[in-house]
Design a protein around this motif. Structure first.
Motif, PDB file in Angstrom:
ATOM      1  N   CYS A   1       0.845  -1.190   0.000  1.00 27.17           N
ATOM      2  CA  CYS A   1       0.000   0.000   0.000  1.00 27.17           C
ATOM      3  C   CYS A   1       0.885   1.246   0.000  1.00 27.17           C
ATOM      4  O   CYS A   1       2.099   1.168   0.218  1.00 27.17           O
ATOM      5  CB  CYS A   1      -0.907   0.034   1.235  1.00 27.17           C
ATOM      6  SG  CYS A   1      -1.608  -1.553   1.747  1.00 27.17           S
ATOM      7  N   ASP A   2       0.269   2.406  -0.185  1.00 24.73           N
ATOM      8  CA  ASP A   2       1.019   3.658  -0.111  1.00 24.73           C
ATOM      9  C   ASP A   2       1.644   3.857   1.267  1.00 24.73           C
ATOM     10  O   ASP A   2       2.738   4.421   1.387  1.00 24.73           O
ATOM     11  CB  ASP A   2       0.099   4.849  -0.404  1.00 24.73           C
ATOM     12  CG  ASP A   2      -0.263   4.970  -1.873  1.00 24.73           C
ATOM     13  OD1 ASP A   2       0.466   4.403  -2.716  1.00 24.73           O
ATOM     14  OD2 ASP A   2      -1.280   5.621  -2.178  1.00 24.73           O
ATOM     15  N   ASP A   3       0.930   3.406   2.312  1.00 30.83           N
ATOM     16  CA  ASP A   3       1.339   3.709   3.678  1.00 30.83           C
ATOM     17  C   ASP A   3       1.884   2.511   4.447  1.00 30.83           C
ATOM     18  O   ASP A   3       1.961   2.534   5.669  1.00 30.83           O
ATOM     19  CB  ASP A   3       0.164   4.318   4.452  1.00 30.83           C
ATOM     20  CG  ASP A   3      -1.064   3.415   4.452  1.00 30.83           C
ATOM     21  OD1 ASP A   3      -1.029   2.344   3.805  1.00 30.83           O
ATOM     22  OD2 ASP A   3      -2.061   3.768   5.116  1.00 30.83           O
ATOM     23  N   GLY A   4       2.254   1.454   3.772  1.00 30.08           N
ATOM     24  CA  GLY A   4       2.818   0.294   4.450  1.00 30.08           C
ATOM     25  C   GLY A   4       2.349  -1.006   3.829  1.00 30.08           C
ATOM     26  O   GLY A   4       1.719  -1.012   2.767  1.00 30.08           O
ATOM     27  N   LEU A   5       2.669  -2.095   4.478  1.00 32.87           N
ATOM     28  CA  LEU A   5       2.237  -3.414   4.020  1.00 32.87           C
ATOM     29  C   LEU A   5       1.071  -3.875   4.884  1.00 32.87           C
ATOM     30  O   LEU A   5       1.129  -3.828   6.115  1.00 32.87           O
ATOM     31  CB  LEU A   5       3.387  -4.423   4.124  1.00 32.87           C
ATOM     32  CG  LEU A   5       4.670  -4.088   3.359  1.00 32.87           C
ATOM     33  CD1 LEU A   5       5.678  -5.234   3.508  1.00 32.87           C
ATOM     34  CD2 LEU A   5       4.391  -3.805   1.893  1.00 32.87           C
ATOM     35  N   LEU A   6       0.012  -4.324   4.232  1.00 36.31           N
ATOM     36  CA  LEU A   6      -1.177  -4.812   4.912  1.00 36.31           C
ATOM     37  C   LEU A   6      -1.176  -6.332   4.870  1.00 36.31           C
ATOM     38  O   LEU A   6      -1.118  -6.925   3.796  1.00 36.31           O
ATOM     39  CB  LEU A   6      -2.435  -4.279   4.234  1.00 36.31           C
ATOM     40  CG  LEU A   6      -3.776  -4.795   4.767  1.00 36.31           C
ATOM     41  CD1 LEU A   6      -4.004  -4.341   6.209  1.00 36.31           C
ATOM     42  CD2 LEU A   6      -4.925  -4.334   3.862  1.00 36.31           C
ATOM     43  N   LEU A   7      -1.238  -6.977   6.037  1.00 31.66           N
ATOM     44  CA  LEU A   7      -1.290  -8.431   6.136  1.00 31.66           C
ATOM     45  C   LEU A   7      -2.683  -8.846   6.564  1.00 31.66           C
ATOM     46  O   LEU A   7      -3.175  -8.419   7.625  1.00 31.66           O
ATOM     47  CB  LEU A   7      -0.252  -8.946   7.136  1.00 31.66           C
ATOM     48  CG  LEU A   7       1.177  -9.131   6.586  1.00 31.66           C
ATOM     49  CD1 LEU A   7       1.813  -7.793   6.261  1.00 31.66           C
ATOM     50  CD2 LEU A   7       2.042  -9.901   7.563  1.00 31.66           C
TER      51      LEU A   7
END
Length: 423
Positions: free
Chosen positions: A244-250
């Protein structure tokens, strides 16, 4: 908005047949100069699928037989993807998605495997729709997301194909409900499916987040965390990681409930668009700017950055053990990044320098101990032995070979003990 999607099945796709005969090439051991390795050399029965970046022709190289064994026509340049089983490849063109039988069948007998070989071929199944894009292979489902048209003439829609059913006369195909046009994706997650959705004010762009759908298309819930600019995914343990733009989503599923957690990037001035993982490793690998790769630990978010001397165009984890990242950079070099020492261990000049966004650009595919790099300028595919980084063979295919993937590899034959497989 109309839905521009069609599915074509011209006949029986694939069944047990006399074609599936054991291979008669050089044997399970491959070339005489193949390195001694801890794993069984049955992986050398795999094949390399090469796509031309200009005319759409496909060439199949048999590693064991050391020759080009087939030429197919995708009808135009196509993105190539391998399936989780290694039995098939998927060619995603500008308007059509086609399926290719690898001709390498791995049969599991619990205490050993058999590997059978037959000619590669296109299946009679094809999917067509508006702007086919993201492909995901997971939990025996093949997901193709049709982006639709930003002007609204055609909706976006995800189509799911059950991979084992490609062996049946009537493949199992599931179409998820259409959504607003965007560059999205869908992925199976245990008893449900994840389906992206766009921001309200940004049709045709990247997703804002994900919904959780049942098999009959009912929206069960939204994933409890947004993912603006979602692009790129990989499985990591029982979860799926999204960039994502703001980090990794798990995202995971636990007892019918969706779980979600976010990993922050180590810096705010870059993000990942491509993610890689390995079945035996916990580390996630992603791009992080043009010339940097990111390694991040899902358990605690600890991150490391690795700088390369040129933009990294392709990167993969070595499939056997996952201890190294192999990268192809715009300077034409193949680099070996050792994760344990956190250093670039070696590099070799493989192809002329190129741009990562060239229409016909060099590509990278990996087998245990070997890399395969396409050279559009020379019409060749180079085989590079990772131990010592030497070019061991070059296959002349002509044209402008660009996209490249492996067929006939999966967890059953990339890293197994000697004696556990026979042919």
């Amino acid at each position: 908005m109309g839905l521009a999607l069609s599915i074509s099945i011209l006949g029986a796709v694939l069944g047990c047949s006399s074609e599936a005969e054991p291979g008669t090439g050089a044997g399970a051991g491959g070339r005489a100069d193949a390195p001694e390795a801890e794993r069984h050399t049955s992986w050398r029965r795999a094949r390399v699928l090469v796509g031309d970046g200009r005319d759409g022709s496909l060439h199949v190289i048999d590693i064991e037989d050391e020759e080009v064994i087939a030429e197919l026509d995708a009808g135009g340049p196509a993105a190539l993807h391998g399936t989780e089983s290694g039995d098939y490849a998927v060619a995603v063109g500008a308007e059509e998605v086609r399926f290719i039988r690898s001709g390498v069948a791995i049969v599991d007998h619990t205490d050993h495997i058999h590997i059978y070989k037959s000619p590669p071929k296109f299946l009679d199944l094809s999917l067509s729709g508006a702007s086919p894009g993201a492909f995901v292979s997971r939990q025996e489902w093949l997901s193709i997301f049709f982006d639709g048209t930003a002007q609204g003439e055609a909706s976006a829609q995800a189509v799911m194909v059950k991979e084992p059913s490609l062996n049946a006369e009537e493949p199992e195909i599931l179409s998820l409900p259409p959504v607003e046009p965007h560059r999205g994706l869908a992925a199976p997650l245990d008893d449900a499916f994840l389906l992206s959705f766009p921001p309200e004010d940004g049709p045709g762009g990247l997703p804002l987040g994900l919904n959780v759908l049942s098999a009959d298309g009912e929206v069960l819930e939204g994933v409890p965390s947004s993912c603006p600019g979602l692009q790129g995914q990989t499985a990591i343990g029982v979860e799926i990681a999204f960039a994502c733009d703001d980090g990794l989503l798990l995202v995971g599923r636990d007892g019918g409930t969706t779980t979600a957690r976010k990993l922050s990037y180590p810096r705010a001035d870059a993000r990942s668009f491509t993610l890689r993982s390995h079945v035996e490793r916990t580390t996630l690998i992603g791009d992080f700017g043009e010339s940097t790769l990111l390694a991040i630990e899902p358990e605690d978010g600890a991150a490391r950055l690795f700088e390369f001397p040129a933009p990294v165009c392709h990167f993969e984890l070595e499939p056997g053990r996952g201890e190294q990242v192999i990268a192809l950079a715009a300077d034409g070099n193949v680099y070996v990044l050792d994760l344990a020492s956190a250093a670039i261990a070696a590099h070799v000049a493989a192809v002329p320098a190129f741009q990562c966004d060239d229409a016909a650009r060099s590509g990278l595919a990996l087998a245990p101990d070997y890399a395969y790099v396409t050279d559009p300028a020379g019409g060749e595919v180079h085989e590079i032995r990772l131990q010592g980084l030497t070019i061991t063979r070059s296959y002349q295919v002509g044209g402008a070979p660009s996209a490249v993937i492996m067929m006939g590899l999966n967890v059953k034959n990339v890293n197994i003990a000697p004696g556990a497989a026979h042919d």
